[in-house]
Design an enzyme around this catalytic site. Structure first.
Site, PDB file in Angstrom:
ATOM      1  CB  CYS A  26      31.951  32.896  37.714  1.00 44.68           C
ATOM      2  SG  CYS A  26      33.275  33.517  37.328  1.00 44.68           S
ATOM      3  CG  HIS A 534      21.189  51.015  13.815  1.00 44.75           C
ATOM      4  ND1 HIS A 534      19.669  51.215  13.897  1.00 44.75           N
ATOM      5  CD2 HIS A 534      21.185  49.944  14.676  1.00 44.75           C
ATOM      6  CE1 HIS A 534      19.130  50.433  14.886  1.00 44.75           C
ATOM      7  NE2 HIS A 534      19.851  49.622  15.678  1.00 44.75           N
TER       8      HIS A 534
END
Length: 611
Positions: A26, A534
């Site tokens: 769910c 990054h």
């Protein structure tokens, strides 16, 4: 979050992929049926990093993960096919547990489609309310029937989902569900003339948006299909098996099971409407108070059939929507109150994140990560939920369509009664205020001093110098042209504007993860600092173009070892900033991250220091 490690950890404590007979998810939970329950270790699965909690209710193992659950589900499916045996073969479940398992297994896969339809209808309501779309326009007409599709074709969706749960042929089941809403049968219903099938009366019922008739039909199919398989000659089994199945199941459904299911469904809807008309305060009050307990036990799934039937019969529901809206907001209020009161940095961080998520409609992180763990805040949620639910019930608040109960989907309460949304907001305001105040008043056990001193001792004993990942000019983190990086939400750090495309390891440690697009690498320092290197801004969009990795997950690296090389000129030629940012993603475990300052740096020269 490492989905591979989570999948492996969950499978290890659930008896392996071969022990799973059925699996779905769910919004926040992985739901499993097992062949042998004795192989399950719930306490063990709770220790898997990224798992918020785990319970077994109604024969279903519910592993609470959060909104990343689809990624974990996909990773588990890569491990192999799910088994074909019936769930729980290791231990027979009682009738109630089997029924709960059946209901949750049927409706969990369908809920996203219903939410999508409900939210689209809510969006259409907002567009017309603000005059952006006219109710007489073709645009309105098209969006409206798209939003209705999931509900109108619900008999087909339920038939397919039930067939998946009962191990029947999905496509034959879809045909049986579709027959219930076939235009020709709808014409017979609208005509109203008596109809018979081989002399037996066929009750003329509009099955659009119905639920129970399809469930009963596929339940019958689960017995007929094996029978058809046994009696069909092998040379023509491919033809005769589905033919026999449909010839038996479809007529029996129209003559017996369909009318029976419709009667049950309308009875449930009528019962709910009776309560709403005569004791309107009762159900929202109880739902507002006890929704956390229903969610924990999985009992909330048992209300799905009458809720769906209420939508089909009356165009709204007051069974769960008003109370669950208040309860979810109360979970957010309790978590935010904990964040306000606690002196534990880690608990504050978790509580803020979980509180905001709960306000938007997803409560598992707040419930399992904060309120249930601390206990007293959960009591505040129950009391606040009852107070807000009582107001909602007294003022007749209803939900007009499906949607996750939260501020992000408030439009599901906008309908023909203009005061409905007003009373809905007042009810959640009451719930929020009562819960927040009670959480502060009741307090909770906050182990601040012990944990803080431990962290400070650890931090003071170490001083980690993080080197520049490239030769270039030092850049303040706040000056990086990526708000996610520069805001510090992912951790403190610094950046460098490189003069070339060679990126090296800033520390001695281990490569934790090389991103598929090669624009980012996670390295764990030998002292425990978790660093994210990054490369560039928005370079993920290049999908690895111009990048070449020199390491892989798990590699041991020394400070100065090459991690990645990229074509700086080509990347900049595509319009991307090539600034390289280094962040300490577990900043909260240290006292501070101190940048070395501005100016030119050689590769490996100190960029910042962790203390």
């Amino acid at each position: 979050m490492n989905y591979k490690e989570m999948a492996d950890g969950i499978l290890m404590h659930m008896g392996g992929i071969e022990n799973i007979s059925f699996m779905t998810n769910c919004a926040t939970r992985l739901r499993l049926n097992l062949k042998d329950d004795s192989k399950a270790d719930l306490d063990g699965v709770k220790t898997v990093k990224g798992v918020v909690g785990a319970v077994k209710k109604g024969g279903v193992y519910q592993i609470i993960i959060g909104t990343d659950v689809p990624h974990v589900l996909a990773e588990i499916r890569k491990r192999g096919p799910i088994g074909e045996e019936k769930a729980g073969s290791g231990k027979k479940e009682n009738i109630l547990n089997r029924a709960m398992s059946m209901i949750s297994g049927i409706f969990a896969p369908i809920i996203p489609a219903l939410i999508a339809g409900g939210m689209l209808k809510a969006l259409l309501t907002l567009l017309t309310f603000f005059g952006l779309v006219s109710g007489d326009s073709q645009t309105y007409y098209i969006i409206n029937f798209i939003s209705d599709a999931a509900f109108y074709f619900l008999p087909v969706l339920v038939a397919v989902s039930t067939a998946s749960k009962l191990k029947c042929n999905l496509y034959v089941a879809a045909v049986i569900g579709a027959a219930l809403i076939h235009p020709n049968f709808a014409t017979l219903v609208s005509t109203g003339e008596p109809v018979r099938f081989i002399g037996l009366p066929v009750t003329l019922i509009s099955y659009g948006s119905s639920v129970i008739p399809s469930i009963l039909a596929i339940w019958l199919m689960s017995y007929v299909e094996p029978f058809a398989d046994r009696i069909s000659p092998k040379p023509i089994k491919f033809l005769s098996k589905p033919l026999i199945t449909i010839l038996i199941v479809a007529p029996v459904t129209f003559v017996v099971l369909g009318p029976l299911g419709y009667t049950i469904g309308t009875g449930l809807a009528s019962g709910a409407d009776f309560l709403n008309q005569h004791v309107s305060w009762l159900v929202p009050t109880l739902m507002g108070a006890f929704m956390p307990l229903l969610v924990m036990t999985g009992m909330h799934w048992s209300f799905v059939p009458p809720i769906v039937q209420s939508y089909a019969t009356y165009g709204y529901e007051a069974i769960m929507g008003p109370g669950s809206f208040v309860s979810n907001i109360c979970q957010g209020a309790a978590a935010l109150a904990v964040a306000f009161k606690t002196k534990n940095r880690e608990l504050r961080q978790v509580s803020i994140s979980a509180g905001i998520t709960a306000l938007l409609g997803v409560t598992e992180p707040a419930m399992f990560g904060v309120t249930l763990k601390l206990k007293k805040p959960l009591y505040a949620v129950i009391i606040g939920g009852a107070a807000g639910g009582l107001y909602a019930g007294i003022n007749g608040v209803v939900r007009y369509t499906s949607g996750t109960p939260g501020l992000a989907s408030f439009a599901v309460f906008i309908g023909e009664n203009p005061m409905n949304i007003v009373h809905a907001f007042i009810s959640v305001g009451i719930g929020f205020a009562v819960t927040f105040a009670l959480t502060l008043f009741l307090g909770f056990e906050d182990e601040v001093e012990i944990k803080t001193k431990h962290e400070e001792t650890r931090a003071l004993k170490q001083k980690i110098e993080v080197g520049s990942p490239a030769k270039g000019r030092a850049v303040k983190l706040a000056d990086v042209k990526d708000e996610t990086l520069s805001s510090g939400v992912l951790g403190k750090g610094a950046a460098v504007a490189p003069v070339n495309g060679k990126v090296v390891s800033p520390v001695n440690g281990k490569v934790f993860s090389v991103f598929p697009s090669l624009h980012a690498i996670s390295v764990v320092d030998e002292n425990g600092a978790e660093l994210l290197v990054h490369i560039g801004v928005d370079t993920v969009k290049l999908d690895g173009k111009y990048f070449k990795a020199h390491v892989k997950d798990g590699d041991i690296v020394k400070k100065g070892d090459t991690l990645v090389e990229f074509d700086k000129k080509a990347v900049e030629g595509e319009g991307y900033d090539t600034t390289i940012t280094v962040l300490v993603t577990n900043t909260q475990e240290f006292l501070d991250v101190v940048p070395a300052g501005q100016g030119e740096l050689e590769s490996g020269q100190t960029l910042f220091t962790i203390v």
